[in-house]
Enzyme design. Structure first.
Site, mmCIF file in Angstrom:
data_model
loop_
_atom_site.group_PDB
_atom_site.id
_atom_site.type_symbol
_atom_site.label_atom_id
_atom_site.label_comp_id
_atom_site.label_asym_id
_atom_site.label_seq_id
_atom_site.Cartn_x
_atom_site.Cartn_y
_atom_site.Cartn_z
ATOM 1 C CE1 TYR A 59 -0.403 -4.984 -1.147
ATOM 2 C CE2 TYR A 59 -1.736 -6.962 -0.897
ATOM 3 C CZ TYR A 59 -1.534 -5.617 -0.663
ATOM 4 O OH TYR A 59 -2.453 -4.901 0.073
ATOM 5 C CG HIS A 140 -4.453 -1.080 -3.757
ATOM 6 N ND1 HIS A 140 -3.413 -1.885 -4.175
ATOM 7 C CD2 HIS A 140 -4.196 -0.792 -2.450
ATOM 8 C CE1 HIS A 140 -2.575 -2.071 -3.166
ATOM 9 N NE2 HIS A 140 -3.031 -1.405 -2.121
#
Length: 319
Positions: A59, A140
């Site tokens: 992110y 992830h």
């Protein structure tokens, strides 16, 4: 619902609020945010009562972790739950370049689902956050690296849990079938399912959600607006990070029309719909300003009549 109710995550001792804050927007998702606004957003979420925060190295290529850390590191550590993710290492000149991040960090991700890579990723996340641990650690997006993730990264996460360095092993993906395969390993305490159990896409209910309910694996529902279409349905709105096709815009508008008949904002229905399934423990909503956090908390607290869900089903808009 009470967005600030604390609930247990799977079979673990981790407790999360029904509404959690997803920190991807604070990394400059689609548009710049800035460090000051990002920190104010996290601070406001805390003031409201949110006590679960989810972040990842991806992110903002480290920006979200660096921006949230100065706020969270000053909070009583036993009063909130934090999750971050492994599978990408941030390095100058990394190959996993994504054009959705509007602010440069000087690093880009490199996929690494080796055991050593998972451990390194976790330690580097903690350094960026200025914290000594996270309660939850997700694999992830192992879509193209599934075998290595299962054989190498997953055992590394299990070892971290066994050593007490984390409390829960999880995986976060934008698809449900591979998450179901990961649940079948017997090692997961939770899954983070993004965009696949929403008012527009209930494919997560085919297999994954019943499997999680049967095995007491908590589902953390994310992407409840499907990148924005369910927050503001209109031509040009995004669905799963790309401009929505016209038939999806029409469906979102039809959903909004039914919600309006019941006096319920579409955003409220979008946030609360995942919690209609017993496998779903909490909902993550991303926000980029204090005002957006405020709105999410208000929408999560709207009283939604059962007749709304019944009408959506009878009109074929949800299952």
């Amino acid at each position: 619902m009470n967005p600030f109710e604390r609930v247990r995550l799977g079979r673990t001792g981790v407790r999360v609020t029904r509404l959690g804050l997803g920190l991807a927007p604070l990394g400059g998702l689609f548009a710049p945010v800035g460090a000051g606004t990002a920190r104010d957003t996290v601070e406001h979420a805390w003031k409201l009562g949110i006590r679960y925060f989810d972040v990842a190295p991806l992110y903002g290529n480290g920006l979200a972790e660096r921006r949230a850390g100065p706020v969270l590191s000053r909070k009583p550590r036993g009063e909130f739950a934090l999750s971050t993710k492994v599978g990408r290492l941030l390095r100058p000149g990394g190959a996993d370049v994504q054009d959705i991040w509007a602010e440069p960090s000087g690093e880009t991700p490199v996929f690494d689902f080796s055991g050593a890579g998972a451990l390194t990723s976790y330690d580097e996340s903690l350094d960026r956050l200025g914290l000594d641990r996270a309660e939850i650690l997700h694999l992830h997006d192992p879509d193209r690296h599934f075998d290595q993730a299962v054989k190498e990264a997953l055992p590394a996460l299990v070892e971290l849990r066994d050593r007490g360095r984390i409390d829960a092993v999880s995986a976060g993906m934008n698809q449900a079938p591979m998450l179901a395969d990961l649940v079948r390993t017997g090692e997961l305490d939770a899954v983070l399912l993004a965009g696949r159990f929403t008012l527009l896409d209930q494919s997560g209910a085919d297999e994954l959600l019943p499997l999680c309910a049967d095995r007491d694996v908590s589902v953390i529902a994310a992407g409840v607006f499907n990148s924005g279409l369910l927050a503001d349905p209109r031509p040009g709105a995004r669905f799963d990070y790309a401009p929505a096709e016209p038939h999806l815009v029409d469906r979102a508008l039809a959903l909004r029309a039914v919600c309006r008949r019941h006096g319920v904002p579409l955003r409220a229905a979008a946030i609360q719909f995942p919690l209609t399934h017993p496998a779903v423990t909490c909902v993550l909503v991303g926000a980029r300003t204090p005002a957006e956090v405020e709105d999410a908390a208000m929408m999560a607290a709207v009283d939604i009549p059962g007749a709304l869900w019944a009408d959506l089903r009878s009109e074929g808009l949800i299952r």
